[in-house]
Scaffold this active site. Structure first.
Site, short mmCIF file in Angstrom:
data_model
loop_
_atom_site.label_atom_id
_atom_site.label_comp_id
_atom_site.label_asym_id
_atom_site.label_seq_id
_atom_site.Cartn_x
_atom_site.Cartn_y
_atom_site.Cartn_z
N SER A 65 -6.55 31.15 -16.23
CA SER A 65 -7.99 30.96 -16.01
C SER A 65 -8.62 32.17 -15.34
O SER A 65 -7.94 32.97 -14.68
CB SER A 65 -8.23 29.74 -15.12
N1 SAH Z 1 -3.29 26.57 -14.24
C1 SAH Z 1 -2.95 27.57 -15.24
C2 SAH Z 1 -3.97 27.65 -16.37
C3 SAH Z 1 -3.61 26.73 -17.35
S1 SAH Z 1 -4.26 26.74 -18.97
C4 SAH Z 1 -2.77 28.94 -14.65
O1 SAH Z 1 -3.02 29.12 -13.46
O2 SAH Z 1 -2.35 29.83 -15.39
C5 SAH Z 1 -3.89 25.03 -19.28
C6 SAH Z 1 -2.42 24.68 -19.32
O3 SAH Z 1 -2.32 23.29 -19.52
C7 SAH Z 1 -1.66 25.34 -20.48
O4 SAH Z 1 -0.53 25.99 -19.99
C8 SAH Z 1 -1.30 24.15 -21.35
O5 SAH Z 1 -0.08 24.33 -22.06
C9 SAH Z 1 -1.21 23.04 -20.34
N2 SAH Z 1 -1.34 21.70 -20.92
C10 SAH Z 1 -2.05 21.32 -22.01
N3 SAH Z 1 -1.92 20.00 -22.22
C11 SAH Z 1 -1.14 19.52 -21.23
C12 SAH Z 1 -0.66 18.22 -20.90
N4 SAH Z 1 -0.95 17.14 -21.64
N5 SAH Z 1 0.12 18.09 -19.81
C13 SAH Z 1 0.44 19.17 -19.04
N6 SAH Z 1 0.01 20.43 -19.30
C14 SAH Z 1 -0.77 20.60 -20.39
#
Ligand code: SAH
Length: 213
Positions: A64
């Protein structure tokens, strides 16, 4: 990888940029200053690590934008010792920010390859959140309740399981809405279990995935 004088300088500038965009919580700003964001990026993006922008981290996911990380973290009102559940580990950057704030972090990731990659990285960096490969829609009932819950992917609705796992008096921050834009919601669970829902502006996240990848 090294955290050089140059990286530290760029990071200070980024912190000032985020401050100028309206983030006031000094604990959030100093966490941002403490975590070397360039460690979380693929080497081809290294020079962009200290721009206030999201970037690809593989598997179609992104780290993000720093402002968004700071904004969500500020809304979460993390206190030292809080048990925090993060949905969407991704690069692990947000989890490290929460650890810097004094939180005990539980984080769930849906994509196995990202989970594996991030686990290795965070251990190398000496950050030790409790990491899980699983479905964030379900939360992590085994370790509930949580003082804080942070969802870092777009949720089409607020998952019931997550609300259940939030402590009375706890706070959840979650971007809710369809693919193109989501409303940031700060949900406070009052002592009697009722919910106080606050809308905090519009953002754009990658969607929460339903199917195991
Ligand atoms: N917090 C992260 C940004 C994440 S982007 C950082 O600091 O880099 C969103 C993330 O959510 C992705 O890695 C994606 O694979 C994950 N994601 C998507 N659907 C999900 C689910 N149902 N359960 C857990 N994680 C999920």
């Amino acid at each position: 990888m090294k955290d050089t004088f140059k990286h530290k300088g760029l990071r200070k500038k980024l912190v000032e940029e985020v401050r100028n965009k309206g983030i006031k919580d000094e604990n959030v700003l100093s966490a941002l200053n403490n975590v070397p964001r360039h460690f979380f990026m693929d080497s081809s993006f290294l020079e962009f690590a200290y721009q206030d922008k999201p970037f690809p981290i593989g598997s179609g996911q992104t780290i993000s934008q720093p402002y968004t990380v700071a904004f969500q973290t500020e809304l979460l009102e993390v206190e030292k010792g809080n048990k925090v559940l993060e949905i969407g580990t991704g690069s692990g950057y947000q989890a490290c920010i929460l650890i810097e704030m004094g939180a005990r972090v539980y984080t769930v990731e849906r994509i196995k390859s990202l989970y594996n990659k991030t686990k290795v990285l965070l251990e190398q960096m000496n950050y030790f959140p409790k990491m899980f490969y699983g479905d964030g829609y379900k939360g992590l009932p085994a370790f509930a309740p949580y003082d804080r819950i942070l969802v870092t992917a777009a949720a089409p609705y607020v998952p019931e399981g997550l609300l259940k796992q939030l402590k009375p008096g706890g706070i959840m921050v979650i971007p809710v809405g369809a693919a193109d834009t989501q409303k940031m919601q700060k949900i406070i669970k009052l002592k009697d279990g009722s919910l106080d829902i606050n809308d905090c502006g519009y953002f754009r996240f990658v969607p929460l995935l339903n199917d195991r990848s």
